[in-house]
Design a protein around this motif. Structure first.
Motif, PDB file in Angstrom:
ATOM      1  N   ARG A  30      79.283  66.241 -42.141  1.00  0.00           N
ATOM      2  CA  ARG A  30      79.671  65.586 -40.888  1.00  0.00           C
ATOM      3  C   ARG A  30      79.347  66.462 -39.686  1.00  0.00           C
ATOM      4  O   ARG A  30      78.980  65.972 -38.629  1.00  0.00           O
ATOM      5  N   PHE A  31      79.491  67.770 -39.851  1.00  0.00           N
ATOM      6  CA  PHE A  31      79.214  68.676 -38.737  1.00  0.00           C
ATOM      7  C   PHE A  31      77.726  68.947 -38.571  1.00  0.00           C
ATOM      8  O   PHE A  31      77.212  68.986 -37.465  1.00  0.00           O
ATOM      9  N   LEU A  32      77.046  69.153 -39.683  1.00  0.00           N
ATOM     10  CA  LEU A  32      75.675  69.629 -39.622  1.00  0.00           C
ATOM     11  C   LEU A  32      74.644  68.511 -39.662  1.00  0.00           C
ATOM     12  O   LEU A  32      73.532  68.687 -39.173  1.00  0.00           O
ATOM     13  N   GLY A  33      74.995  67.381 -40.274  1.00  0.00           N
ATOM     14  CA  GLY A  33      74.070  66.262 -40.341  1.00  0.00           C
ATOM     15  C   GLY A  33      72.848  66.530 -41.189  1.00  0.00           C
ATOM     16  O   GLY A  33      71.845  65.835 -41.080  1.00  0.00           O
ATOM     17  N   ASN A  34      72.909  67.535 -42.025  1.00  0.00           N
ATOM     18  CA  ASN A  34      71.769  67.929 -42.840  1.00  0.00           C
ATOM     19  C   ASN A  34      72.287  68.329 -44.215  1.00  0.00           C
ATOM     20  O   ASN A  34      73.123  69.238 -44.326  1.00  0.00           O
ATOM     21  N   ALA A  35      71.774  67.694 -45.266  1.00  0.00           N
ATOM     22  CA  ALA A  35      72.283  67.916 -46.617  1.00  0.00           C
ATOM     23  C   ALA A  35      72.084  69.365 -47.073  1.00  0.00           C
ATOM     24  O   ALA A  35      73.000  69.965 -47.650  1.00  0.00           O
ATOM     25  N   GLU A  36      70.916  69.920 -46.811  1.00  0.00           N
ATOM     26  CA  GLU A  36      70.638  71.282 -47.275  1.00  0.00           C
ATOM     27  C   GLU A  36      71.546  72.297 -46.580  1.00  0.00           C
ATOM     28  O   GLU A  36      72.089  73.200 -47.224  1.00  0.00           O
ATOM     29  N   ALA A 105      86.659  44.312 -34.257  1.00  0.00           N
ATOM     30  CA  ALA A 105      86.469  44.950 -35.557  1.00  0.00           C
ATOM     31  C   ALA A 105      85.018  45.409 -35.663  1.00  0.00           C
ATOM     32  O   ALA A 105      84.095  44.650 -35.422  1.00  0.00           O
ATOM     33  N   THR A 106      84.836  46.677 -35.969  1.00  0.00           N
ATOM     34  CA  THR A 106      83.506  47.248 -36.055  1.00  0.00           C
ATOM     35  C   THR A 106      83.254  47.680 -37.488  1.00  0.00           C
ATOM     36  O   THR A 106      84.124  48.280 -38.117  1.00  0.00           O
ATOM     37  N   ASP A 107      82.092  47.402 -37.965  1.00  0.00           N
ATOM     38  CA  ASP A 107      81.692  47.797 -39.299  1.00  0.00           C
ATOM     39  C   ASP A 107      81.743  49.325 -39.399  1.00  0.00           C
ATOM     40  O   ASP A 107      81.171  50.023 -38.567  1.00  0.00           O
ATOM     41  N   ILE A 108      82.431  49.835 -40.421  1.00  0.00           N
ATOM     42  CA  ILE A 108      82.584  51.281 -40.590  1.00  0.00           C
ATOM     43  C   ILE A 108      81.229  51.963 -40.734  1.00  0.00           C
ATOM     44  O   ILE A 108      81.045  53.093 -40.291  1.00  0.00           O
ATOM     45  N   ASN A 109      80.268  51.264 -41.309  1.00  0.00           N
ATOM     46  CA  ASN A 109      78.934  51.854 -41.447  1.00  0.00           C
ATOM     47  C   ASN A 109      78.274  52.056 -40.090  1.00  0.00           C
ATOM     48  O   ASN A 109      77.545  53.023 -39.887  1.00  0.00           O
ATOM     49  N   LYS A 110      78.545  51.148 -39.153  1.00  0.00           N
ATOM     50  CA  LYS A 110      78.027  51.316 -37.791  1.00  0.00           C
ATOM     51  C   LYS A 110      78.653  52.552 -37.141  1.00  0.00           C
ATOM     52  O   LYS A 110      77.976  53.307 -36.440  1.00  0.00           O
ATOM     53  N   VAL A 111      79.934  52.743 -37.366  1.00  0.00           N
ATOM     54  CA  VAL A 111      80.624  53.903 -36.789  1.00  0.00           C
ATOM     55  C   VAL A 111      80.053  55.196 -37.371  1.00  0.00           C
ATOM     56  O   VAL A 111      79.749  56.137 -36.633  1.00  0.00           O
ATOM     57  N   LYS A 112      79.881  55.238 -38.694  1.00  0.00           N
ATOM     58  CA  LYS A 112      79.315  56.434 -39.335  1.00  0.00           C
ATOM     59  C   LYS A 112      77.910  56.716 -38.813  1.00  0.00           C
ATOM     60  O   LYS A 112      77.573  57.863 -38.505  1.00  0.00           O
ATOM     61  N   LYS A 113      77.108  55.667 -38.707  1.00  0.00           N
ATOM     62  CA  LYS A 113      75.746  55.837 -38.213  1.00  0.00           C
ATOM     63  C   LYS A 113      75.768  56.288 -36.754  1.00  0.00           C
ATOM     64  O   LYS A 113      75.005  57.159 -36.348  1.00  0.00           O
ATOM     65  N   GLY A 114      76.681  55.703 -35.973  1.00  0.00           N
ATOM     66  CA  GLY A 114      76.806  56.087 -34.574  1.00  0.00           C
ATOM     67  C   GLY A 114      77.197  57.549 -34.414  1.00  0.00           C
ATOM     68  O   GLY A 114      76.634  58.257 -33.575  1.00  0.00           O
ATOM     69  N   ILE A 115      78.135  58.010 -35.231  1.00  0.00           N
ATOM     70  CA  ILE A 115      78.539  59.423 -35.177  1.00  0.00           C
ATOM     71  C   ILE A 115      77.358  60.313 -35.523  1.00  0.00           C
ATOM     72  O   ILE A 115      77.128  61.344 -34.885  1.00  0.00           O
ATOM     73  N   ALA A 116      76.591  59.921 -36.528  1.00  0.00           N
ATOM     74  CA  ALA A 116      75.433  60.721 -36.932  1.00  0.00           C
ATOM     75  C   ALA A 116      74.381  60.801 -35.828  1.00  0.00           C
ATOM     76  O   ALA A 116      73.649  61.795 -35.736  1.00  0.00           O
ATOM     77  N   LEU A 117      74.316  59.780 -34.971  1.00  0.00           N
ATOM     78  CA  LEU A 117      73.327  59.752 -33.900  1.00  0.00           C
ATOM     79  C   LEU A 117      73.779  60.474 -32.628  1.00  0.00           C
ATOM     80  O   LEU A 117      72.986  60.651 -31.702  1.00  0.00           O
ATOM     81  N   LEU A 118      75.032  60.880 -32.588  1.00  0.00           N
ATOM     82  CA  LEU A 118      75.539  61.593 -31.408  1.00  0.00           C
ATOM     83  C   LEU A 118      74.872  62.958 -31.276  1.00  0.00           C
ATOM     84  O   LEU A 118      74.522  63.585 -32.282  1.00  0.00           O
ATOM     85  N   PRO A 119      74.723  63.455 -30.046  1.00  0.00           N
ATOM     86  CA  PRO A 119      74.283  64.849 -29.874  1.00  0.00           C
ATOM     87  C   PRO A 119      75.276  65.778 -30.581  1.00  0.00           C
ATOM     88  O   PRO A 119      76.461  65.454 -30.729  1.00  0.00           O
ATOM     89  N   ASP A 120      74.795  66.924 -31.022  1.00  0.00           N
ATOM     90  CA  ASP A 120      75.606  67.821 -31.856  1.00  0.00           C
ATOM     91  C   ASP A 120      76.956  68.180 -31.248  1.00  0.00           C
ATOM     92  O   ASP A 120      77.968  68.170 -31.931  1.00  0.00           O
TER      93      ASP A 120
END
Length: 168
Positions: A30-36, A105-120
């Motif tokens: 969640r913090f790094l946005g990168n699996a490795e 009501a917002t799709d949780i997947n949209k929220v997760k994707k939105g968080i991932a697209l935020l600046p660090d």
């Protein structure tokens, strides 16, 4: 199990690792946005935790203690990559509360994707406040910023997140 780990029982270490590795990976990701990077941070966190088990004083659960290590290592990793938290010290101001907006009501997947697209920097604040449950004083201490900067960054991050979600 922690006491057995302190005694050097490698089976207990593996059990403790197995219990927490997935949850800690999710925190790091969640913090790094990168699996490795998340995998590396989690491994380093477990190594540090096992090396420093004597400093674990049972003031919280082992999971909470380990999560704090993962969060700190994730933030330090981002700082090392020179990804700023977007310092706002020179622009501090008191925010007035906006009119409450009726949320649909917002799709949780949209929220997760939105968080991932935020600046660090924004993603850090959102993760610490909304997901991890830290208050602004604690966030300020973790990130080395003032409480008011944390609040203003959160306000801006939330606004940006809503914009992103509405575009999805």
């Amino acid at each position: 199990m922690v006491e057995q780990c302190k005694a050097g029982n490698s089976n207990s270490q593996y059990e403790l690792y197995s219990c927490y590795v997935d949850a800690m990976y999710n925190v790091g990701f969640r913090f790094l946005g990168n699996a490795e990077d998340a995998e590396d941070i989690v491994q380093d966190s477990f190594v540090d935790a096992f090396k420093n088990l004597d400093s674990f004083k049972y003031e919280s659960s082992f999971g909470s203690w380990l999560k704090r290590i993962v969060i700190n290592k994730s933030i330090n990793h981002l700082k090392a990559k020179r990804i700023p938290v977007v310092p706002m010290e020179a622009h501090e101001f008191h925010l007035t509360d906006d009119e409450p907006v009726e949320a649909e009501a917002t799709d949780i997947n949209k929220v997760k994707k939105g968080i991932a697209l935020l600046p660090d920097g924004y993603r850090e604040i959102i993760n610490l406040y909304l997901i991890e449950g830290y208050d602004h004083v604690e966030i300020g201490e973790i990130l080395g910023i003032s409480t008011s900067t944390s609040k203003s960054q959160y306000h801006r991050a939330k606004k940006k997140l809503l914009e992103i979600i509405n575009e999805l």
